[in-house]
Structures are given as C-alpha cells and as structure tokens.
Design a protein around this motif. Structure first.
Motif, PDB file in Angstrom:
ATOM      1  N   GLY A  27       0.830  -1.190   0.000  1.00 49.56           N
ATOM      2  CA  GLY A  27       0.000   0.000   0.000  1.00 49.56           C
ATOM      3  C   GLY A  27       0.864   1.239   0.000  1.00 49.56           C
ATOM      4  N   GLY A  28       0.615   2.138  -0.947  1.00 46.29           N
ATOM      5  CA  GLY A  28       1.394   3.362  -1.072  1.00 46.29           C
ATOM      6  C   GLY A  28       1.215   3.930  -2.456  1.00 46.29           C
ATOM      7  N   THR A  29       1.895   5.041  -2.745  1.00 46.26           N
ATOM      8  CA  THR A  29       1.801   5.625  -4.078  1.00 46.26           C
ATOM      9  C   THR A  29       2.555   4.759  -5.082  1.00 46.26           C
ATOM     10  OG1 THR A  29       3.810   6.971  -3.948  1.00 46.26           O
ATOM     11  CG2 THR A  29       1.782   7.915  -3.014  1.00 46.26           C
ATOM     12  N   ALA A  30       2.197   4.910  -6.361  1.00 45.24           N
ATOM     13  CA  ALA A  30       2.863   4.130  -7.406  1.00 45.24           C
ATOM     14  C   ALA A  30       4.360   4.411  -7.428  1.00 45.24           C
ATOM     15  CB  ALA A  30       2.229   4.437  -8.766  1.00 45.24           C
ATOM     16  N   ASP A  31       4.746   5.671  -7.250  1.00 42.93           N
ATOM     17  CA  ASP A  31       6.173   6.010  -7.266  1.00 42.93           C
ATOM     18  C   ASP A  31       6.900   5.389  -6.083  1.00 42.93           C
ATOM     19  OD1 ASP A  31       5.884   7.455  -9.598  1.00 42.93           O
ATOM     20  OD2 ASP A  31       5.814   9.414  -8.594  1.00 42.93           O
ATOM     21  N   ASP A  32       6.274   5.430  -4.901  1.00 43.47           N
ATOM     22  CA  ASP A  32       6.911   4.853  -3.719  1.00 43.47           C
ATOM     23  C   ASP A  32       7.082   3.343  -3.876  1.00 43.47           C
ATOM     24  OD1 ASP A  32       7.079   7.325  -2.508  1.00 43.47           O
ATOM     25  OD2 ASP A  32       5.260   7.055  -1.304  1.00 43.47           O
ATOM     26  N   ILE A  33       6.093   2.681  -4.445  1.00 40.64           N
ATOM     27  CA  ILE A  33       6.183   1.233  -4.645  1.00 40.64           C
ATOM     28  C   ILE A  33       7.252   0.911  -5.670  1.00 40.64           C
ATOM     29  CG2 ILE A  33       4.928  -0.835  -5.350  1.00 40.64           C
ATOM     30  CD1 ILE A  33       4.091   0.447  -2.619  1.00 40.64           C
ATOM     31  N   HIS A  48       6.864 -12.134  -5.282  1.00 38.61           N
ATOM     32  CA  HIS A  48       5.551 -11.696  -5.752  1.00 38.61           C
ATOM     33  C   HIS A  48       5.194 -10.372  -5.075  1.00 38.61           C
ATOM     34  CE1 HIS A  48       5.175 -15.747  -7.341  1.00 38.61           C
ATOM     35  NE2 HIS A  48       5.481 -16.203  -6.138  1.00 38.61           N
ATOM     36  N   PHE A  49       4.746  -9.386  -5.879  1.00 43.73           N
ATOM     37  CA  PHE A  49       4.492  -8.048  -5.366  1.00 43.73           C
ATOM     38  C   PHE A  49       3.125  -7.581  -5.880  1.00 43.73           C
ATOM     39  CE2 PHE A  49       8.939  -8.794  -6.317  1.00 43.73           C
ATOM     40  CZ  PHE A  49       9.468  -8.762  -5.038  1.00 43.73           C
ATOM     41  N   HIS A  50       2.239  -7.301  -4.947  1.00 45.50           N
ATOM     42  CA  HIS A  50       0.870  -6.950  -5.287  1.00 45.50           C
ATOM     43  C   HIS A  50       0.577  -5.556  -4.743  1.00 45.50           C
ATOM     44  CE1 HIS A  50       0.189 -11.199  -6.322  1.00 45.50           C
ATOM     45  NE2 HIS A  50       0.887 -11.462  -5.219  1.00 45.50           N
ATOM     46  N   HIS A  51       0.531  -4.554  -5.631  1.00 40.56           N
ATOM     47  CA  HIS A  51       0.211  -3.190  -5.222  1.00 40.56           C
ATOM     48  C   HIS A  51      -1.303  -3.083  -5.152  1.00 40.56           C
ATOM     49  CE1 HIS A  51       0.551   1.428  -5.974  1.00 40.56           C
ATOM     50  NE2 HIS A  51       0.197   1.128  -4.737  1.00 40.56           N
ATOM     51  N   MET A  52      -1.838  -2.946  -3.942  1.00 45.46           N
ATOM     52  CA  MET A  52      -3.276  -3.018  -3.727  1.00 45.46           C
ATOM     53  C   MET A  52      -3.957  -1.651  -3.715  1.00 45.46           C
ATOM     54  SD  MET A  52      -3.353  -6.248  -3.672  1.00 45.46           S
ATOM     55  CE  MET A  52      -5.124  -6.368  -3.503  1.00 45.46           C
ATOM     56  N   GLY A  53      -3.163  -0.580  -3.669  1.00 47.37           N
ATOM     57  CA  GLY A  53      -3.745   0.765  -3.633  1.00 47.37           C
ATOM     58  C   GLY A  53      -2.954   1.665  -2.715  1.00 47.37           C
ATOM     59  N   GLY A  54      -3.632   2.684  -2.161  1.00 47.66           N
ATOM     60  CA  GLY A  54      -2.965   3.638  -1.294  1.00 47.66           C
ATOM     61  C   GLY A  54      -2.561   3.039   0.039  1.00 47.66           C
ATOM     62  N   PHE A  55      -1.887   3.852   0.851  1.00 39.35           N
ATOM     63  CA  PHE A  55      -1.389   3.379   2.142  1.00 39.35           C
ATOM     64  C   PHE A  55      -2.529   2.793   2.971  1.00 39.35           C
ATOM     65  CE2 PHE A  55      -0.242   4.235   6.647  1.00 39.35           C
ATOM     66  CZ  PHE A  55       0.823   3.354   6.721  1.00 39.35           C
ATOM     67  N   GLY A  56      -2.312   1.582   3.478  1.00 46.12           N
ATOM     68  CA  GLY A  56      -3.319   0.850   4.231  1.00 46.12           C
ATOM     69  C   GLY A  56      -3.986  -0.247   3.434  1.00 46.12           C
ATOM     70  N   SER A  57      -3.944  -0.141   2.099  1.00 40.50           N
ATOM     71  CA  SER A  57      -4.605  -1.142   1.257  1.00 40.50           C
ATOM     72  C   SER A  57      -3.894  -2.485   1.305  1.00 40.50           C
ATOM     73  CB  SER A  57      -4.671  -0.649  -0.189  1.00 40.50           C
ATOM     74  OG  SER A  57      -5.403   0.542  -0.297  1.00 40.50           O
ATOM     75  N   GLY A  58      -2.580  -2.457   1.400  1.00 36.90           N
ATOM     76  CA  GLY A  58      -1.835  -3.706   1.501  1.00 36.90           C
ATOM     77  C   GLY A  58      -2.209  -4.470   2.757  1.00 36.90           C
ATOM     78  N   MET A  59      -2.361  -3.750   3.866  1.00 36.72           N
ATOM     79  CA  MET A  59      -2.717  -4.413   5.121  1.00 36.72           C
ATOM     80  C   MET A  59      -4.148  -4.932   5.075  1.00 36.72           C
ATOM     81  SD  MET A  59      -1.061  -5.258   7.833  1.00 36.72           S
ATOM     82  CE  MET A  59       0.301  -4.082   7.810  1.00 36.72           C
ATOM     83  N   GLN A  60      -5.039  -4.185   4.428  1.00 37.84           N
ATOM     84  CA  GLN A  60      -6.409  -4.671   4.297  1.00 37.84           C
ATOM     85  C   GLN A  60      -6.426  -5.991   3.525  1.00 37.84           C
ATOM     86  OE1 GLN A  60      -9.519  -3.006   5.463  1.00 37.84           O
ATOM     87  NE2 GLN A  60      -9.957  -5.184   5.214  1.00 37.84           N
ATOM     88  N   ALA A  61      -5.664  -6.051   2.441  1.00 39.73           N
ATOM     89  CA  ALA A  61      -5.590  -7.288   1.668  1.00 39.73           C
ATOM     90  C   ALA A  61      -4.955  -8.412   2.475  1.00 39.73           C
ATOM     91  CB  ALA A  61      -4.798  -7.052   0.380  1.00 39.73           C
ATOM     92  N   LYS A  62      -3.954  -8.070   3.254  1.00 42.66           N
ATOM     93  CA  LYS A  62      -3.252  -9.082   4.044  1.00 42.66           C
ATOM     94  C   LYS A  62      -4.167  -9.741   5.072  1.00 42.66           C
ATOM     95  CE  LYS A  62       0.070 -11.203   6.405  1.00 42.66           C
ATOM     96  NZ  LYS A  62       0.616 -12.504   5.982  1.00 42.66           N
TER      97      LYS A  62
END
Length: 262
Positions: free
Chosen positions: A128-134, A147-161
């Motif tokens: 979770g973060g901006t495209a540039d930061d990822i 494997h790297f899954h960009h799920m959206g803005g900050f917090g989205s990665g944890m929601q998916a997790k």
C-alpha cells in the motif's frame, strides 16, 4: 542505512536476504540474538537509520518501537522511509499516517508465505502506497520476495493481508479438523494429503503440510498459531459495519483450541 526491527522467525531470514543482497542492513531486537549485526541497543541502531522494516509482533510492539520505549520518531533523525511488514489492524495502520511526520514515506508491506518463503526469498508482499513509492521500493523488496501486489494507497496492503490471512486461518482450522477425523477413521495422513492436493479440497496448509513450520503445532500465545489468532482479530477489527462476524470468530476459536499433532 537500512534497519530491520523484529528479528524473529520471519525477520531474521529477511534481514539475511537484505545483507546477502549487498545492502548495509542491521537488525534490532529486544532479545539478544548472539550476532554482531543484530543489536539490542536502540542507540546503536537508530541514529544512522534511513529505511526501516518493521517486523515486530503486534500493535503494542509497533507503538513501543516508533513512539514509546525505543521511540524511533525521536531517536532516528535521518529516517526517511518505513515499511510496515507486521500483520496489524488496517485501521491502526491507516492511523499511523497522522502520527508519523509527513517527510517520512510510509508503505504497508505485509508478507505471506511463512518462514519457508522467508528463507527461500520467495515471499509475497501486499503493498500500500503511491505508485512512485512502490516502484522505488520494489528493487529492495525483490531481495526478499518474488511476488508483489500493489493493492492501492497506504493501508490497502494491510487490508488485503488480513483478508488473505482470514482465509489462511479457515484453511488451517478445517484442514486440521479433517486430519483429526481421518485419524479416527484409520486413514493414512500422507495418502489423504495426496488426495487433497489433486482434488477440490486443495488448500495452502494441506499443500505445505510437511514444509510449513507451524502446520502441526498446537496453540501457544507466542507461536505462529497464536499469531494467526491475532491476525484474525486484525481482520475482525476492519470488518465492514454490520458485517456478520460469526464465522471468523468461530474460526479464531477453533484455532485457539488446536492441539499439537505428531
């Protein structure tokens, strides 16, 4: 300098992967690990720290690391980027943005695959973060994962997790119940697991039963089964308003009641 805090079952092999990849990485843990590249002295860790991987157990330890006992917000003046790799409540993680100074980039980067993937450097990261930061982070993450899954803005990665781990918890609970019932019926474990692998019951725990380090463990507060109970709690904390939480709560209770298998 890159630092990794929380050098336990997952953090230690992640730190090794960073170091083997040529980075100048050191570890911090509150328990002495007996190596010269992991310190228990926060002042040997914090002053030169620029990038932090936070792999501590839970929200209390995250608060201690960032704001309270170790207080990296006050002891790490050069800190520029934090990866939140622990599995925590998405609500808590999103709230960190208001507590961490704006000049510090925050990326939530929880990982999946258990210790075997950490050691093999094949972790899956939910980001979770901006495209540039990822994009900037991916070369570093590639030292530890595949494997790297960009799920959206900050917090989205944890929601998916936490949603992923809710499924993992249900697989664990039901697979263990099935194996116990199979024992009672006189079925041979390996034969049943081979059947499951090629049939409609196939799942992560059954497929990795001989390699996942906690597959046969019973519940203890400080082991991986205990962490899975904690992860279900993180998912429940982020449940939609009005959601039916009866099934997740039953899965959590079943996991808490697990006994070790030989």
């Amino acid at each position: 300098m890159i630092g990794l805090a929380g050098c336990g079952r997952m953090g230690a092999p992640m730190l090794a992967a960073l170091r083997d990849g040529g980075t100048r990485a050191i570890g911090f843990d509150i328990v002495d690990k007996g190596t010269d590249h992991i310190t228990t002295n926060i002042m040997a860790f914090a002053p030169q720290l620029e990038t932090l991987f936070c792999v501590v157990r839970d929200e209390d330890e995250t608060n201690a690391l960032l704001f309270d006992t170790q207080n990296l917000m006050g002891t790490a003046p050069n800190l520029q980027r934090i990866f939140i790799c622990s599995t925590l409540s998405p609500r808590y993680v999103r709230g960190l943005r208001e507590r961490v100074p704006d000049h510090i980039t925050l990326i939530d980067a929880p990982m999946s695959g258990a210790v075997v993937a950490a050691k093999n450097r094949t972790l899956s990261f939910m980001l979770g973060g901006t495209a540039d930061d990822i994009a900037d982070a991916t070369p570093l993450l590639s030292l530890m994962g595949r494997h790297f899954h960009h799920m959206g803005g900050f917090g989205s990665g944890m929601q998916a997790k936490v949603l992923n781990n809710l499924l993992a918890a249900s697989h664990t609970a039901m697979t263990r119940l099935v194996l116990d019932w199979a024992d009672e019926a006189g079925l041979e474990t390996a034969a049943l697991l081979n059947l499951i692998e090629t049939s409609s019951g196939q799942n992560w725990l059954a497929s990795g039963y001989e390699s996942i380090e906690f597959a046969k463990h019973g519940y203890a507060p400080d082991n991986s089964i205990g962490i899975l109970v904690k992860d279900v709690a993180a998912a429940l904390d982020a449940a939609p308003d009005g959601a039916d939480t009866a099934l997740p709560k039953q899965v959590q209770a079943t996991i808490r009641a697990l006994k070790a298998r030989s």
